[in-house]
Design a protein around this motif. Structure first.
Motif, mmCIF file in Angstrom:
data_model
loop_
_atom_site.group_PDB
_atom_site.id
_atom_site.type_symbol
_atom_site.label_atom_id
_atom_site.label_comp_id
_atom_site.label_asym_id
_atom_site.label_seq_id
_atom_site.Cartn_x
_atom_site.Cartn_y
_atom_site.Cartn_z
ATOM 1 N N VAL A 81 0.860 -1.183 0.000
ATOM 2 C CA VAL A 81 0.000 0.000 0.000
ATOM 3 C C VAL A 81 0.899 1.236 0.000
ATOM 4 O O VAL A 81 1.614 1.484 0.974
ATOM 5 C CB VAL A 81 -0.927 0.026 1.234
ATOM 6 N N PRO A 82 0.907 2.037 -1.070
ATOM 7 C CA PRO A 82 1.744 3.242 -1.102
ATOM 8 C C PRO A 82 1.293 4.250 -0.048
ATOM 9 O O PRO A 82 0.094 4.426 0.204
ATOM 10 C CB PRO A 82 1.538 3.792 -2.513
ATOM 11 N N LEU A 83 2.259 4.935 0.570
ATOM 12 C CA LEU A 83 1.984 5.956 1.575
ATOM 13 C C LEU A 83 2.506 7.299 1.094
ATOM 14 O O LEU A 83 3.470 7.363 0.322
ATOM 15 C CB LEU A 83 2.645 5.594 2.907
ATOM 16 N N PRO A 84 1.901 8.404 1.559
ATOM 17 C CA PRO A 84 2.401 9.728 1.157
ATOM 18 C C PRO A 84 3.799 9.976 1.708
ATOM 19 O O PRO A 84 4.143 9.502 2.802
ATOM 20 C CB PRO A 84 1.371 10.684 1.756
ATOM 21 N N ASP A 85 4.599 10.716 0.949
ATOM 22 C CA ASP A 85 5.974 11.007 1.363
ATOM 23 C C ASP A 85 5.994 12.282 2.212
ATOM 24 O O ASP A 85 6.474 13.334 1.790
ATOM 25 C CB ASP A 85 6.873 11.158 0.131
#
Length: 696
Positions: free
Chosen positions: A556-560
């Protein structure tokens, strides 16, 4: 404007490929791999391309290298004798594996033998618990007593893997400090693979120690030889995840190089996909020893956190040795140009996984090989010109190929050499087609929706037939396809992926602790990347998540950016969306707020990489001018099962937009592109060849 001068070197099982980039020009060559001194083949190839470009070793700005040496050492068991230290009670983890059966009905399952025999595994008292707290102190006296045992035991390396060290590495680090008196390279699992699941982590640290002395020695020799030739540029290695790392990092963590060569090929195909704006691509890389197939979506190869080597059963997940490192995900089979053809006890033609490699090579090479390889079959079917193979550097013997095929396949089955050669090629093509279907289905994809990108010395010979079997209408063969992986090295970013396993339930999400963990991973990844570039470094954070109680996780991609307590809902929504994409729908009623199963983060990954310039866009063309060939020869056509008059055209004689009707063969120094009768071929503006189904 100053030209950049960069060189990529790829050591394969049969050929060593060299690609020299001088501004916008590529100079390339293929040299038979030297197993005794692999670095010598690199230098021989560099001599050729540097002479063609009118340059010397001192003109090089960077050398980027990938190799299958680590992979071959694991498969062929040619590594160091390793002493493995582990927590008391866990001595047999690498032999017991997970106790799962990849084929529950097979009473004769064969699994890879552990890299470290039981007598070389040393249990040590001391225990870290599942929360990371020390439950029992490390037995330092036992460690000190082991120092002379290991020093005098003929070991070449030491591996240390303690229970739960991914949470608390203190015991492993202290054990390394004590055992440093042995004077041997020591690998600890909390640095090699800081992830949960003890069997995979233990096996990975053992693999790292197993190949470490051999790879360190090889890399030292390579750098020394380059300096002797006058090279002053840095040398970087491409790792399995597709990024570049320093030689020092590669020597310390050589297990990260296990899939380095194939990773370059996937990057090469992804660059082609981005250039042409193709969102769904299947890359097909066939060299001298193996064939690799990788799915590329949105211009990026699919990646994973682990993979298997040395599978005892083809295509059977769970039958190999797991290596728990970031890797570009692909399926690999023993189907290269040097793969040996044979007849099994049931009278069926089989190919591979054994390869003739470069020594002695296929029978047609006239280097001592007596058994038939796929290259021998391609020659008998007239796909190859015996006088113009590898630009004429290797003269092929048609009679030698025919004799080998007859003796080992044809005579046993009552077939002529040509019929036996057709059978060999059909088997290998169907094996590759089946591998592509399996790989696509396992990822929930339809393989026929993709455009194929074919490269490697042997792939263009088989790509059109593979497209026939898979229902694919278009295939691109880029310029430099014969040395595609080496060119891919030149496209790779400086990159590194840092991971940490922590079980974090969303109902008790602590943003401060989570941000601290991510910041530590970013610092680690950036430090590795900064060794090779002063450019802008971008970070990508991914959480591997699951419903509590499930056996595996999804990315699951997360905000940087730093997360807040309110972001728990954002993470939950991202997980549910990803879960629905993987499995059709999310599980209703499980919202992470105490109703039903908890949603949890298991592993966090931070991938850092420098920015790469975007390639110049190219539009696909189906051809504006139909051309004829000045030269024809009879070539066996698998669609009709007969010899057909076939156009023979040099690749550089075609202009952009030229269209040639199949059957045809487009020849160049490093490979030949076989266009079967159902297809035409069109030269693209960038020099690529588009194999296009008639009427599509």
């Amino acid at each position: 404007m100053t030209r950049s001068i960069r060189l990529g070197a790829d050591i394969g099982g049969t050929f060593t490929d060299i690609a020299l980039e001088v501004g916008d020009q590529i100079f390339s060559t293929k040299i038979l791999t030297n197993y005794t001194a692999p670095e010598q083949a690199i230098l021989d190839g560099m001599d050729i391309v540097l002479a063609e470009a009118g340059l010397g070793y001192g003109d090089l700005e960077i050398v980027i290298h990938g190799t299958t040496l680590a992979t071959n050492a694991l498969i062929e068991r040619r590594g160091a004798k390793v002493a493995f230290l582990t927590t008391e009670g866990f001595r047999d983890v690498i032999e017991m594996r997970t106790e799962s059966r990849f084929d529950q009905y097979d009473l004769n399952l064969r699994l890879p033998t552990p890299l470290v025999p039981r007598e070389d595994r040393f249990p040590i008292a001391g225990r870290v618990g599942a929360s990371g707290a020390e439950l029992a102190p490390l037995d330092e006296d036992a460690l000190r007593a082991l120092v002379p045992v290991i020093a005098q035991g003929g070991y070449g390396a030491v591996a240390i893997g303690f229970i739960h060290s991914y949470l608390n590495p203190d015991h492993e680090r202290r054990a390394r400090d004590i055992l440093s008196a042995c004077g041997l390279p020591i690998s600890i699992s909390s640095e090699v693979s800081p992830q949960m699941r003890e069997y995979e982590r233990f096996n990975t640290v053992c693999a790292n120690a197993y190949v470490r002395p051999q790879m360190a020695s090889y890399l030292d020799r390579l750098q020394d030889r380059l300096k002797e030739q006058g090279a002053t540029c840095p040398v970087f290695m491409i790792h399995s995840g597709g990024g570049l790392v320093s030689v020092a990092t590669a020597a310390e963590f050589p297990v990260r190089l296990v899939e380095s060569g194939p990773a370059g090929g996937a990057i090469f195909a992804a660059d082609v996909a981005r250039r042409f704006g193709l969102e769904k691509v299947v890359s097909y890389d066939m060299g001298g020893t193996t064939a690799k197939i990788c799915l590329i979506e949105d211009y990026a190869p699919k990646t994973a956190r682990s993979f298997e080597v040395a599978r005892t059963t083809r295509f059977a997940k769970g039958s190999g040795m797991p290596i728990s490192i970031p890797v570009i995900e692909m399926i690999e089979i023993g189907a290269g140009g040097g793969s040996i053809a044979w007849v099994d006890p049931m009278g069926r033609i089989q190919t591979g996984p054994e390869s003739a490699a470069s020594e002695p090579g296929p029978a047609c090479y006239q280097r001592g090989g007596t058994r038939p390889a796929i290259t021998d079959a391609d020659l008998i079917l007239s796909k190859l010109d015996p006088d113009n193979f590898a630009g004429g550097a290797i003269r092929l013997s048609t009679s030698g190929a025919a004799s080998a095929i007859a003796a080992h396949v044809g005579d046993r089955l009552g077939l002529s050499p040509q019929s036996a050669a057709f059978g060999i090629c059909e088997v290998v093509d169907e094996n590759m087609a089946n591998a592509a279907r399996v790989h696509a289905v396992e990822n929930g994809k339809n393989i026929s929706d993709n455009i194929m990108v074919a490269f490697g010395g042997a792939a263009p010979l088989h790509a059109a037939r593979l497209c026939e079997k898979l229902g694919i209408d278009q295939c691109l063969v880029p310029p430099g396809a014969g040395v595609g992986s080496a060119i891919g090295f030149l496209k790779a970013p400086f990159g590194y992926e840092a991971l940490a396993s922590r079980i974090i339930g969303l109902s008790t999400f602590d943003p401060a602790a989570f941000n601290g963990l991510v910041d530590g991973l970013k610092e680690t990844a950036r430090r590795f990347v900064a060794q090779g570039t002063a450019g802008v470094i971008r970070c990508e954070t991914v959480a591997f998540m699951r419903y509590r109680g499930q056996g595996w996780e999804i990315p699951v991609p997360l905000p940087d950016r730093p997360l807040t307590a309110a972001d728990a809902g954002l993470i939950r929504d991202g997980f549910r969306t990803a879960y629905a994409r993987f499995f059709g729908r999310a599980i209703d009623g499980l919202d992470g707020q105490g109703a039903g199963l908890e949603i949890e983060i298991v592993t966090i990954s931070v991938k850092a990489a420098d920015e790469r310039p975007a390639p110049t866009p190219v539009a696909l063309t189906t051809g504006a001018r139909v051309v004829s060939a000045p030269q024809m020869r009879a070539v066996f056509d698998p669609t009709t099962g007969a010899d057909l008059p076939t156009a023979i055209v040099a690749r550089d004689s075609l202009a952009a937009g030229n269209r040639l009707a199949g059957p045809a063969i487009i020849v160049e120094r490093e490979t030949s592109t076989v266009v079967t009768s159902p297809f035409d071929v069109v030269k693209q503006p960038d020099g690529s060849l588009l194999i296009l189904r008639k009427g599509a």
